[in-house]
Design a protein around this motif. Structure first.
Motif, PDB file in Angstrom:
ATOM      1  N   ILE A 156       8.787 -47.789  74.183  1.00  0.00           N
ATOM      2  CA  ILE A 156       8.108 -46.515  73.927  1.00  0.00           C
ATOM      3  C   ILE A 156       9.130 -45.395  73.743  1.00  0.00           C
ATOM      4  O   ILE A 156       9.007 -44.562  72.833  1.00  0.00           O
ATOM      5  CB  ILE A 156       7.133 -46.196  75.072  1.00  0.00           C
ATOM      6  N   GLY A 157      10.134 -45.371  74.601  1.00  0.00           N
ATOM      7  CA  GLY A 157      11.182 -44.356  74.464  1.00  0.00           C
ATOM      8  C   GLY A 157      11.866 -44.426  73.118  1.00  0.00           C
ATOM      9  O   GLY A 157      12.108 -43.401  72.470  1.00  0.00           O
ATOM     10  N   PHE A 158      12.140 -45.647  72.658  1.00  0.00           N
ATOM     11  CA  PHE A 158      12.787 -45.812  71.359  1.00  0.00           C
ATOM     12  C   PHE A 158      11.856 -45.358  70.235  1.00  0.00           C
ATOM     13  O   PHE A 158      12.279 -44.714  69.267  1.00  0.00           O
ATOM     14  CB  PHE A 158      13.187 -47.276  71.167  1.00  0.00           C
ATOM     15  N   GLY A 159      10.561 -45.691  70.350  1.00  0.00           N
ATOM     16  CA  GLY A 159       9.596 -45.277  69.339  1.00  0.00           C
ATOM     17  C   GLY A 159       9.428 -43.770  69.276  1.00  0.00           C
ATOM     18  O   GLY A 159       9.326 -43.182  68.194  1.00  0.00           O
ATOM     19  N   VAL A 160       9.405 -43.124  70.450  1.00  0.00           N
ATOM     20  CA  VAL A 160       9.291 -41.654  70.510  1.00  0.00           C
ATOM     21  C   VAL A 160      10.514 -41.011  69.866  1.00  0.00           C
ATOM     22  O   VAL A 160      10.400 -40.043  69.093  1.00  0.00           O
ATOM     23  CB  VAL A 160       9.121 -41.183  71.972  1.00  0.00           C
ATOM     24  N   LEU A 161      11.685 -41.535  70.163  1.00  0.00           N
ATOM     25  CA  LEU A 161      12.916 -40.985  69.577  1.00  0.00           C
ATOM     26  C   LEU A 161      12.904 -41.113  68.062  1.00  0.00           C
ATOM     27  O   LEU A 161      13.218 -40.157  67.341  1.00  0.00           O
ATOM     28  CB  LEU A 161      14.130 -41.707  70.166  1.00  0.00           C
ATOM     29  N   LEU A 162      12.524 -42.292  67.571  1.00  0.00           N
ATOM     30  CA  LEU A 162      12.505 -42.523  66.128  1.00  0.00           C
ATOM     31  C   LEU A 162      11.474 -41.625  65.447  1.00  0.00           C
ATOM     32  O   LEU A 162      11.747 -41.005  64.414  1.00  0.00           O
ATOM     33  CB  LEU A 162      12.203 -43.995  65.838  1.00  0.00           C
ATOM     34  N   GLY A 163      10.275 -41.530  66.049  1.00  0.00           N
ATOM     35  CA  GLY A 163       9.238 -40.700  65.464  1.00  0.00           C
ATOM     36  C   GLY A 163       9.572 -39.217  65.497  1.00  0.00           C
ATOM     37  O   GLY A 163       9.135 -38.450  64.633  1.00  0.00           O
ATOM     38  N   THR A 164      10.348 -38.799  66.485  1.00  0.00           N
ATOM     39  CA  THR A 164      10.744 -37.392  66.588  1.00  0.00           C
ATOM     40  C   THR A 164      11.788 -37.031  65.543  1.00  0.00           C
ATOM     41  O   THR A 164      11.739 -35.960  64.941  1.00  0.00           O
ATOM     42  CB  THR A 164      11.293 -37.104  68.001  1.00  0.00           C
ATOM     43  N   ILE A 165      12.720 -37.937  65.305  1.00  0.00           N
ATOM     44  CA  ILE A 165      13.816 -37.656  64.372  1.00  0.00           C
ATOM     45  C   ILE A 165      13.381 -37.836  62.923  1.00  0.00           C
ATOM     46  O   ILE A 165      13.790 -37.065  62.044  1.00  0.00           O
ATOM     47  CB  ILE A 165      15.029 -38.554  64.695  1.00  0.00           C
ATOM     48  N   ALA A 166      12.530 -38.840  62.644  1.00  0.00           N
ATOM     49  CA  ALA A 166      12.119 -39.120  61.258  1.00  0.00           C
ATOM     50  C   ALA A 166      11.224 -38.004  60.729  1.00  0.00           C
ATOM     51  O   ALA A 166      10.409 -37.432  61.463  1.00  0.00           O
ATOM     52  CB  ALA A 166      11.392 -40.461  61.198  1.00  0.00           C
ATOM     53  N   ASP A 167      11.353 -37.723  59.450  1.00  0.00           N
ATOM     54  CA  ASP A 167      10.550 -36.682  58.813  1.00  0.00           C
ATOM     55  C   ASP A 167       9.367 -37.247  58.038  1.00  0.00           C
ATOM     56  O   ASP A 167       8.376 -36.550  57.811  1.00  0.00           O
ATOM     57  CB  ASP A 167      11.421 -35.851  57.862  1.00  0.00           C
ATOM     58  N   THR A 168       9.486 -38.500  57.589  1.00  0.00           N
ATOM     59  CA  THR A 168       8.413 -39.106  56.800  1.00  0.00           C
ATOM     60  C   THR A 168       8.135 -40.519  57.293  1.00  0.00           C
ATOM     61  O   THR A 168       8.970 -41.143  57.955  1.00  0.00           O
ATOM     62  CB  THR A 168       8.789 -39.182  55.307  1.00  0.00           C
ATOM     63  N   GLN A 169       6.948 -41.022  56.928  1.00  0.00           N
ATOM     64  CA  GLN A 169       6.603 -42.403  57.285  1.00  0.00           C
ATOM     65  C   GLN A 169       7.504 -43.390  56.559  1.00  0.00           C
ATOM     66  O   GLN A 169       7.761 -44.485  57.070  1.00  0.00           O
ATOM     67  CB  GLN A 169       5.141 -42.678  56.936  1.00  0.00           C
ATOM     68  N   GLU A 170       7.942 -43.029  55.371  1.00  0.00           N
ATOM     69  CA  GLU A 170       8.854 -43.905  54.626  1.00  0.00           C
ATOM     70  C   GLU A 170      10.183 -44.072  55.342  1.00  0.00           C
ATOM     71  O   GLU A 170      10.882 -45.078  55.131  1.00  0.00           O
ATOM     72  CB  GLU A 170       9.099 -43.346  53.217  1.00  0.00           C
ATOM     73  N   ILE A 210       5.953 -52.212  68.816  1.00  0.00           N
ATOM     74  CA  ILE A 210       5.095 -51.021  68.861  1.00  0.00           C
ATOM     75  C   ILE A 210       5.867 -49.787  68.415  1.00  0.00           C
ATOM     76  O   ILE A 210       5.260 -48.728  68.192  1.00  0.00           O
ATOM     77  CB  ILE A 210       4.525 -50.779  70.279  1.00  0.00           C
ATOM     78  N   VAL A 211       7.182 -49.915  68.289  1.00  0.00           N
ATOM     79  CA  VAL A 211       7.990 -48.810  67.756  1.00  0.00           C
ATOM     80  C   VAL A 211       7.451 -48.359  66.399  1.00  0.00           C
ATOM     81  O   VAL A 211       7.430 -47.157  66.094  1.00  0.00           O
ATOM     82  CB  VAL A 211       9.472 -49.250  67.633  1.00  0.00           C
ATOM     83  N   VAL A 212       6.981 -49.318  65.586  1.00  0.00           N
ATOM     84  CA  VAL A 212       6.536 -48.991  64.223  1.00  0.00           C
ATOM     85  C   VAL A 212       5.291 -48.100  64.242  1.00  0.00           C
ATOM     86  O   VAL A 212       5.320 -46.981  63.707  1.00  0.00           O
ATOM     87  CB  VAL A 212       6.306 -50.278  63.403  1.00  0.00           C
ATOM     88  N   PRO A 213       4.160 -48.530  64.854  1.00  0.00           N
ATOM     89  CA  PRO A 213       2.989 -47.640  64.840  1.00  0.00           C
ATOM     90  C   PRO A 213       3.197 -46.361  65.635  1.00  0.00           C
ATOM     91  O   PRO A 213       2.665 -45.306  65.267  1.00  0.00           O
ATOM     92  CB  PRO A 213       1.878 -48.505  65.456  1.00  0.00           C
ATOM     93  N   LEU A 214       3.949 -46.426  66.717  1.00  0.00           N
ATOM     94  CA  LEU A 214       4.187 -45.227  67.532  1.00  0.00           C
ATOM     95  C   LEU A 214       4.958 -44.173  66.744  1.00  0.00           C
ATOM     96  O   LEU A 214       4.590 -42.988  66.727  1.00  0.00           O
ATOM     97  CB  LEU A 214       4.950 -45.610  68.805  1.00  0.00           C
ATOM     98  N   SER A 215       6.018 -44.589  66.087  1.00  0.00           N
ATOM     99  CA  SER A 215       6.816 -43.623  65.306  1.00  0.00           C
ATOM    100  C   SER A 215       6.020 -43.088  64.122  1.00  0.00           C
ATOM    101  O   SER A 215       6.125 -41.907  63.775  1.00  0.00           O
ATOM    102  CB  SER A 215       8.118 -44.283  64.836  1.00  0.00           C
ATOM    103  N   ILE A 216       5.199 -43.952  63.496  1.00  0.00           N
ATOM    104  CA  ILE A 216       4.374 -43.495  62.370  1.00  0.00           C
ATOM    105  C   ILE A 216       3.372 -42.439  62.825  1.00  0.00           C
ATOM    106  O   ILE A 216       3.155 -41.421  62.145  1.00  0.00           O
ATOM    107  CB  ILE A 216       3.648 -44.694  61.723  1.00  0.00           C
ATOM    108  N   ASN A 217       2.750 -42.658  63.991  1.00  0.00           N
ATOM    109  CA  ASN A 217       1.789 -41.676  64.510  1.00  0.00           C
ATOM    110  C   ASN A 217       2.450 -40.333  64.798  1.00  0.00           C
ATOM    111  O   ASN A 217       1.871 -39.268  64.554  1.00  0.00           O
ATOM    112  CB  ASN A 217       1.113 -42.221  65.764  1.00  0.00           C
ATOM    113  N   LEU A 218       3.657 -40.385  65.325  1.00  0.00           N
ATOM    114  CA  LEU A 218       4.382 -39.137  65.594  1.00  0.00           C
ATOM    115  C   LEU A 218       4.695 -38.392  64.296  1.00  0.00           C
ATOM    116  O   LEU A 218       4.584 -37.150  64.232  1.00  0.00           O
ATOM    117  CB  LEU A 218       5.668 -39.433  66.360  1.00  0.00           C
ATOM    118  N   VAL A 219       5.082 -39.131  63.258  1.00  0.00           N
ATOM    119  CA  VAL A 219       5.363 -38.500  61.969  1.00  0.00           C
ATOM    120  C   VAL A 219       4.082 -37.920  61.376  1.00  0.00           C
ATOM    121  O   VAL A 219       4.078 -36.819  60.800  1.00  0.00           O
ATOM    122  CB  VAL A 219       6.004 -39.526  61.006  1.00  0.00           C
TER     123      VAL A 219
END
Length: 422
Positions: A321-335, A235-244
């Motif tokens: 979820i914590g890992f996904g939130v961290l990744l989505g917060t740091i990443a600037d793009t979906q790519e 779920i890290v993938v969709p969660l981080s994408i949604n944050l981006v």
């Protein structure tokens, strides 16, 4: 009021997920396909090893007692099919070319030389105690040790090689022991039955018990928790994408300037994806309980363990979820977030023991595995399913998973605040 804002944040996350049907399919269907496929492959492999025989070449140049005993033991093992229409050269060529996995070559005069060697040694020992019998034989030079040649296909698994070599060594060792004992009987004139003295020491496997029944581990008990964890962390993938997406669409800006604290926004995501993790777990368990028996696989037994398993699932979900939130917060793009998220989950799975058992890894990798949240979750699942542990027995893993969630969310909040400081 805070609960209402949390509820609205939860509804927003549900609406986001509804717009991404492909993401929903990935979250729920892919893990089910993985668990069914991997379990079928592993279970069918075990059944093939149990139900069919591996053809190996057996060349008997001794044609006497010892070689016949070895041949009988190999045939009685129900593992090997012996092929005897080869000579040593043709057997070597056939094995080294990959046509067969192995060949066993029994040398000439093995029985004769073994008997002569044993008689010589026994006579020497008996003579040293002054107990020579009337039929004492003239001492002769002991023959050289004989070699049983084992040829293996270069592509053969090392574990298989060691297993076969240990089995052959065990057979020869038992034959030698019986012959030595018989030689002492003959020299000392005793009439004690040889069969009464075998197996003075034996092995008995002690397994965990449930009531009056032994609990025998199987492929389902390993695969259901392992692939459940993989699904949860995916779920890290969709969660981080949604944050981006929220950052690119300006949703995160509106969230920051609203009266609602930003951590409520994160809590809304946490509750939403915890429900998803729980649904994933229940689907995996349902497949293990209801579908696997129809596929000739063992059923997944959760009787008396459901509360503990759900508890581990929720804490593992928090870590993911914590890992996904961290990744989505740091990443600037979906790519950035999508490929890195998928790759990092695979790496965590490999390190954590999902793909390869931790004890088979090099020592430094075993040390690294101790820091993988997937390893904590997997150990907690195994403690419950295979070791019958309660909540107290998995408290350490649960604490680690919760602290991982707290740490990653705290870093995310700090990074978000720093990035948007005016």
């Amino acid at each position: 009021m805070l609960l209402y804002k949390l509820w609205r944040s939860f509804i927003k996350e549900i609406l986001l997920l509804k717009r991404d049907i492909g993401g929903i399919v990935i979250i729920f269907v892919m893990p089910l396909l993985l668990i069914v496929t991997i379990t079928l492959i592993q279970d069918s492999t075990f059944k093939n090893l149990e139900g069919s025989k591996i053809p190996i070449i057996f060349i008997d140049q001794d044609k006497s007692e010892v070689s016949k005993n070895i041949k009988a033991e190999l045939e009685n093992s129900k593992t090997f099919q012996l092929l005897t229409n080869f000579n040593e050269k043709s057997a070597q060529d056939a094995v080294f070319s990959g046509d067969y996995q192995m060949a066993i070559v029994i040398p000439e005069n093995l029985t004769k030389d073994l008997n002569s060697n044993i008689d010589s040694k026994v006579q020497t020992i008996v003579s040293s105690f002054g107990l020579e019998g009337d039929s004492a034989k003239v001492k002769t030079a002991a023959p050289k040790a004989k070699e049983i040649h084992l040829y293996f296909d270069p592509a053969t698994n090392v574990g298989f090689k060691n297993s076969v070599m240990n089995s052959v060594n065990k057979m020869v060792f038992e034959i030698e022991n019986k012959k030595i004992y018989k030689a002492f009987q003959d020299q000392l004139g005793t009439t004690e039955n040889l069969d009464e003295n075998k197996n003075l020491i034996s092995f008995k496997e002690i397994t965990p018990r449930k009531g009056e029944m032994d609990v025998m581990p199987n492929s389902v008990q390993h695969n259901v928790p392992a692939w459940t964890l993989f699904a949860i962390f995916f779920i890290v993938v969709p969660l981080s994408i949604n944050l981006v997406k929220e950052k690119s669409q300006g949703t995160s800006v509106r969230a920051r300037i609203s009266p609602t604290p930003y951590f409520v926004h994160i809590l809304g995501k946490t509750f939403t994806y915890l429900i998803i993790c729980l649904i994933q777990f229940l689907l995996m368990v349902a497949v293990g309980i209801y579908l696997f028996p129809y596929m000739d696989l063992p059923a997944f037994d959760v009787s008396g363990k459901m509360f503990q398993l759900v508890t581990v699932t929720l804490f593992a979900g928090l870590a993911a979820i914590g890992f996904g939130v961290l990744l989505g917060t740091i990443a600037d793009t979906q790519e950035q977030s999508a490929p890195f998220g998928a790759t990092s989950v695979v790496v965590l799975a490999a390190i954590g023991g999902i793909w390869v058992p931790v004890f088979l890894m090099p020592e430094f990798m075993q040390t690294i595995a101790k820091f993988s949240p997937m390893n904590w979750g997997l150990n907690a699942y195994y403690d419950i399913i295979l070791r019958n542990s309660g909540i107290g027995g998995i408290a350490k893993e649960l604490i680690f998973l919760f602290l991982f969630y707290i740490a990653t969310v705290a870093i995310s909040l700090f990074y978000e605040k720093k990035q948007n400081a005016v």
